[in-house]
Design a protein around this motif. Structure first.
Motif, PDB file in Angstrom:
ATOM      1  N   ARG A  29       0.870  -1.154   0.197  1.00 51.43           N
ATOM      2  CA  ARG A  29       0.041  -0.529   0.077  1.00 51.43           C
ATOM      3  C   ARG A  29       1.208   1.237   0.671  1.00 51.43           C
ATOM      4  O   ARG A  29       1.508   1.580   1.025  1.00 51.43           O
ATOM      5  CB  ARG A  29      -1.382  -0.177   1.094  1.00 51.43           C
ATOM      6  CG  ARG A  29      -1.757  -1.166   1.129  1.00 51.43           C
ATOM      7  CD  ARG A  29      -2.915  -0.948   2.591  1.00 51.43           C
ATOM      8  NE  ARG A  29      -3.621  -2.025   2.782  1.00 51.43           N
ATOM      9  CZ  ARG A  29      -4.384  -2.186   3.896  1.00 51.43           C
ATOM     10  NH1 ARG A  29      -4.135  -1.790   4.746  1.00 51.43           N
ATOM     11  NH2 ARG A  29      -5.583  -3.392   4.003  1.00 51.43           N
ATOM     12  N   THR A  31       1.398   3.919   1.574  1.00 51.35           N
ATOM     13  CA  THR A  31       1.426   4.151   2.714  1.00 51.35           C
ATOM     14  C   THR A  31       2.594   5.958   2.855  1.00 51.35           C
ATOM     15  O   THR A  31       2.117   7.066   3.666  1.00 51.35           O
ATOM     16  CB  THR A  31       1.678   3.483   3.825  1.00 51.35           C
ATOM     17  OG1 THR A  31       2.848   2.569   4.019  1.00 51.35           O
ATOM     18  CG2 THR A  31       0.983   2.471   4.016  1.00 51.35           C
ATOM     19  N   TRP A 181      -7.785   2.466   2.503  1.00 48.34           N
ATOM     20  CA  TRP A 181      -7.775   0.928   2.648  1.00 48.34           C
ATOM     21  C   TRP A 181      -9.066   0.957   3.929  1.00 48.34           C
ATOM     22  O   TRP A 181      -9.064  -0.766   3.602  1.00 48.34           O
ATOM     23  CB  TRP A 181      -6.391   0.437   2.667  1.00 48.34           C
ATOM     24  CG  TRP A 181      -5.825   0.850   2.194  1.00 48.34           C
ATOM     25  CD1 TRP A 181      -5.666   0.320   0.656  1.00 48.34           C
ATOM     26  CD2 TRP A 181      -4.094   2.116   2.005  1.00 48.34           C
ATOM     27  NE1 TRP A 181      -4.465   1.263  -0.285  1.00 48.34           N
ATOM     28  CE2 TRP A 181      -3.993   1.812   0.914  1.00 48.34           C
ATOM     29  CE3 TRP A 181      -4.203   2.786   3.288  1.00 48.34           C
ATOM     30  CZ2 TRP A 181      -2.882   3.303   0.945  1.00 48.34           C
ATOM     31  CZ3 TRP A 181      -2.994   3.801   2.745  1.00 48.34           C
ATOM     32  CH2 TRP A 181      -2.515   3.862   1.460  1.00 48.34           C
ATOM     33  N   SER A 216      -5.874  -1.957   8.125  1.00 48.13           N
ATOM     34  CA  SER A 216      -6.538  -0.881   7.202  1.00 48.13           C
ATOM     35  C   SER A 216      -6.786   0.145   7.360  1.00 48.13           C
ATOM     36  O   SER A 216      -6.558   1.238   6.896  1.00 48.13           O
ATOM     37  CB  SER A 216      -6.979  -1.542   6.310  1.00 48.13           C
ATOM     38  OG  SER A 216      -8.945  -1.837   7.074  1.00 48.13           O
ATOM     39  N   ASP A 219      -2.778   1.920   8.141  1.00 45.75           N
ATOM     40  CA  ASP A 219      -2.299   2.715   7.583  1.00 45.75           C
ATOM     41  C   ASP A 219      -2.662   3.785   6.756  1.00 45.75           C
ATOM     42  O   ASP A 219      -1.928   4.704   6.435  1.00 45.75           O
ATOM     43  CB  ASP A 219      -2.445   1.254   6.175  1.00 45.75           C
ATOM     44  CG  ASP A 219      -1.688  -0.004   6.194  1.00 45.75           C
ATOM     45  OD1 ASP A 219      -0.589  -0.054   7.318  1.00 45.75           O
ATOM     46  OD2 ASP A 219      -1.867  -1.466   5.671  1.00 45.75           O
TER      47      ASP A 219
END
Length: 436
Positions: A29, A31, A181, A216, A219
């Protein structure tokens, strides 16, 4: 410390951010897009470790240079004045500032607040555009970044500041644009849990797999913390101040989302304070020296406790040997306090798995890996770690192969508070973050 043409100093602490979940270190991801761009002009340490697994001991170590087993400061102690790099900088003529909502840092009970000339904590009044959360109402990290930037704009001489960003600390409530997310189910789970949710997982009220939903949201919190760092650093660039500033960006510890222990009786990693998993200790670390650098990578073990030495080298004008890399990095789990012990007894009955002593020692390996030796209670192991999220078990070891590295005498920088703990104001701030 000298002061002629000395740089400003900016320490940005991304509270609770672990390397494993940073795209800078390979997380799927995206991030940390800003940190990835900043890396092109910085030194990126791929094997940095936190001195402890939660905020208070880690920050004391970063500010003083003493390891957690040397300063031994817990919630029952105050930091004695005159032991931090920020106080040394103030003596050299710097203006110093601390900007954070973290009650362990801005509450007078710990003594950390008194190490800075200017402290901005949770305000009574603020622009509502900063207040975007419901479980932890109050201004988010952008408020503290803007307060820091207003403060630096007023300075005529050199300044040194710490910005502690709590957007990645539970409860995880990133703004919509960064909440990329999470979903409604994850947000509802977090709302239904106690603010301090360890007890509901360790006490078997919820299965560990449900923590993936909270991760999630976490993140998204990292993505927002990354954006707060961007606003701060890019504003300094626009003002023409960045190249006159030593910038250090790091995590103070990570967070756990149910990762299993690797030793007998070692509990799963849930949030922080208790676990000593890599998810808690492996943290991001970037250093942008004044004027920037050509995007370097360091794969040796790096200790956040090197911060005072690195700052001193730059301020004194001889940064040639300044580095966070060391031959050996150590991390310690501080003793479980009486309050924590009571909570574990209420939720879990047997407190033994949670109160066991634990220490970790990291040394260099060939290539990009580090060797980790650690113990949980009376069991120990050795592992090879080549990157964030990698863990190759090598063998079991005797814990004494680890504990011998922690025989240093106490540094004498703490003052026991005689059983007193945080002030009511600090407790109120900390309760919203899952403490007390």
């Amino acid at each position: 410390m000298g002061r002629d043409e000395s740089p400003n100093v900016l320490l940005v602490v991304l509270d609770s951010v672990r390397a494993k979940n940073c795209s800078l270190y390979g997380a799927a991801r995206p991030t940390t897009p800003f940190l990835e761009s900043l890396a092109a002009e910085s030194i990126t340490y791929t094997q940095a470790r936190a001195p402890s697994n939660w905020s208070l001991p880690s920050h004391v170590s970063i500010f003083t240079g003493f390891e957690a087993h040397e300063h031994r400061l817990t919630v029952h102690d105050r930091l004695r004045p005159g032991n931090t790099v920020f106080e040394s900088l103030a003596e050299a003529g710097y203006e110093t500032g601390l900007f954070t909502e973290n009650g362990f840092l801005n509450g007078r009970s710990s003594g950390i607040q008194e190490c800075f000339e200017t402290v901005t904590g949770v305000p009574d009044e603020y622009d509502e555009t900063y207040d975007t959360a419901s479980l932890n109402p109050g201004p988010d990290g952008f408020y503290y970044a803007d307060q820091l930037l207003d403060w630096t704009a007023e300075q005529d001489g050199e300044w040194a500041a710490c910005l502690n960003v709590m957007d990645s600390h539970r409860p995880f409530e990133p703004r919509e644009e960064y909440d990329m997310w999470g979903d409604e189910q994850a947000r509802q789970l977090q709302a239904d849990l106690d603010v301090r949710w360890e007890w509901q997982f360790y006490g078997d009220t919820h299965p560990y797999w449900r923590l993936a939903g909270l991760e999630s949201l976490y993140d998204g919190g990292i993505r927002q913390a990354d954006a707060v760092a961007k606003r701060t650093i890019e504003t300094l660039r626009q003002r023409g101040e960045l190249d006159d500033t030593l910038v250090v960006v790091c995590g103070d510890h990570g967070d756990g989302f149910g990762e299993p222990g690797r030793l007998p009786d070692e509990p799963n990693a849930v949030s922080h304070i208790i676990p000593m998993h890599e998810e808690l200790l492996h943290v991001p670390l970037l250093v942008r020296p004044p004027g920037g650098t050509a995007g370097e990578m360091c794969h040796e073990p790096a200790a956040l406790t090197q911060f005072p030495a690195v700052v001193e080298a730059y301020v004194d004008g001889d940064p040639s040997g300044a580095a966070f890399a060391t031959e050996r990095v150590v991390s310690s789990k501080q003793p479980v306090t009486a309050d924590l012990r009571d909570r574990f007894e209420d939720a879990c009955g047997d407190v033994t798995p949670f109160t066991a002593a634990s220490h970790a020692v990291y040394t260099n390996e060939e290539g990009r890996a580090v060797r980790k030796r650690y113990h949980w209670g009376d069991e120990g192991l050795e592992a090879s770690i080549s990157g964030a999220g990698d863990f190759r078990l090598l063998r079991e070891i005797d814990p004494t192969a680890v504990t011998g590295a922690f025989d240093a005498p106490e540094a004498g920088v703490r003052e026991p508070m005689g059983g007193r703990q945080a002030t009511e104001q600090a407790k109120e701030q900390l309760a919203a973050l899952g403490y007390y």
